[in-house]
Design an enzyme around this catalytic site. Sequence first.
Site, PDB file in Angstrom:
ATOM      1  N   GLU A   1      -6.263   2.329  -5.136  1.00  0.00           N
ATOM      2  CA  GLU A   1      -5.282   3.372  -4.810  1.00  0.00           C
ATOM      3  C   GLU A   1      -5.126   4.368  -5.950  1.00  0.00           C
ATOM      4  OE1 GLU A   1      -2.836  -0.118  -6.468  1.00  0.00           O
ATOM      5  OE2 GLU A   1      -4.731   0.236  -5.428  1.00  0.00           O
TER       6      GLU A   1
ATOM      7  N   ASP B   1      -5.018   3.048   4.510  1.00  0.00           N
ATOM      8  CA  ASP B   1      -6.133   4.008   4.471  1.00  0.00           C
ATOM      9  C   ASP B   1      -5.642   5.420   4.773  1.00  0.00           C
ATOM     10  OD1 ASP B   1      -7.824   1.936   3.899  1.00  0.00           O
ATOM     11  OD2 ASP B   1      -8.720   1.822   5.890  1.00  0.00           O
TER      12      ASP B   1
END
Length: 325
Positions: free
Chosen positions: A220, A194
């Site tokens: 992502e 994250d």
Amino acid sequence: MRVLIADDDAVARRLLELTLTKWGYQVVPVAGGLEALQALEAPDAPPLAILDWEMPGIAGVEVCRRSRKLAEGRYTYMILLTARDRKQDIVEGLQAGADDYICKPFDNYELQARVRSASRIVELQSELIASRDALEVLATHDSLTGQWNRRAIFDILSREISRSKRQKAPVAVILADVDRFKHINDSYGHLAGDRVLADIAVRMATGLRTYDSIGRFGGEEFMVVAPECDKAAAHCMAERMRSAIEENPVRLGESDLKVTVSLGVASGGAALPDVQNILLRAADAALYRAKQKGRNRVEVDDQDAVAESDANYGGMVFNPPKTKA
């Protein structure tokens, strides 16, 4: 709270100003309807207005009517102050857009009570607007990175394509994918993953022009929409983003993690049929080639990009691509 008062009678206006000031309000006094309307149209318009019915130029009731038509996204609480006390006058004033009605000569206790009531309503309205704005941010932004979410960045792309059709200018799409992101998650944990995504989003956004947009496309992967940007300019933009990410490791606790991204670039004129899907599929095909050629690089769509993406997606509407690693 700021209060606009409009009365062509200088004595009455001064008396009302002193009274409201004594009660702690910031008063904005004007002497006519035109000035009142201009003050209400200003970006910093007072949220509460007390308007005399009879004024030169534009009457108070007409100020109410015009202000309601011009209001965009904000509400001004308006009180009409007048010697008219017939029921039909009260109805006319309220139908014109006034929220309340006080007869002259006004009683201080009644005026104070009505202004306090108006203040409470204005404060509640401000809270509702703040809540609405917060919900809008939640609905359009990715909670992890703070950038536009998938739906919002698609809406932006659609708007920019429509605008580019009118201006006959190109639109560029850049797709960026974090290299070996699964390995980062597996090796350092999802919290570290994250952190990587949030950090990369900031670095990518820093390299954009003020009218470019970036959104989290999924997982992502990020998408940049760059209006009025041809292929060469988009390539340079993507290379700057790639370099900024490669040269600045992500700080994880006491250690630095080197992270890289692969990027695919596509640019074209909005006159093409189904240009949105063409650009997305071409950018995705370019991104796929960047992964195949070793990652941490920028690839630009070529003449075969659309055909290649057609083979991958069967000419269907673009959906998020599979993880490219």
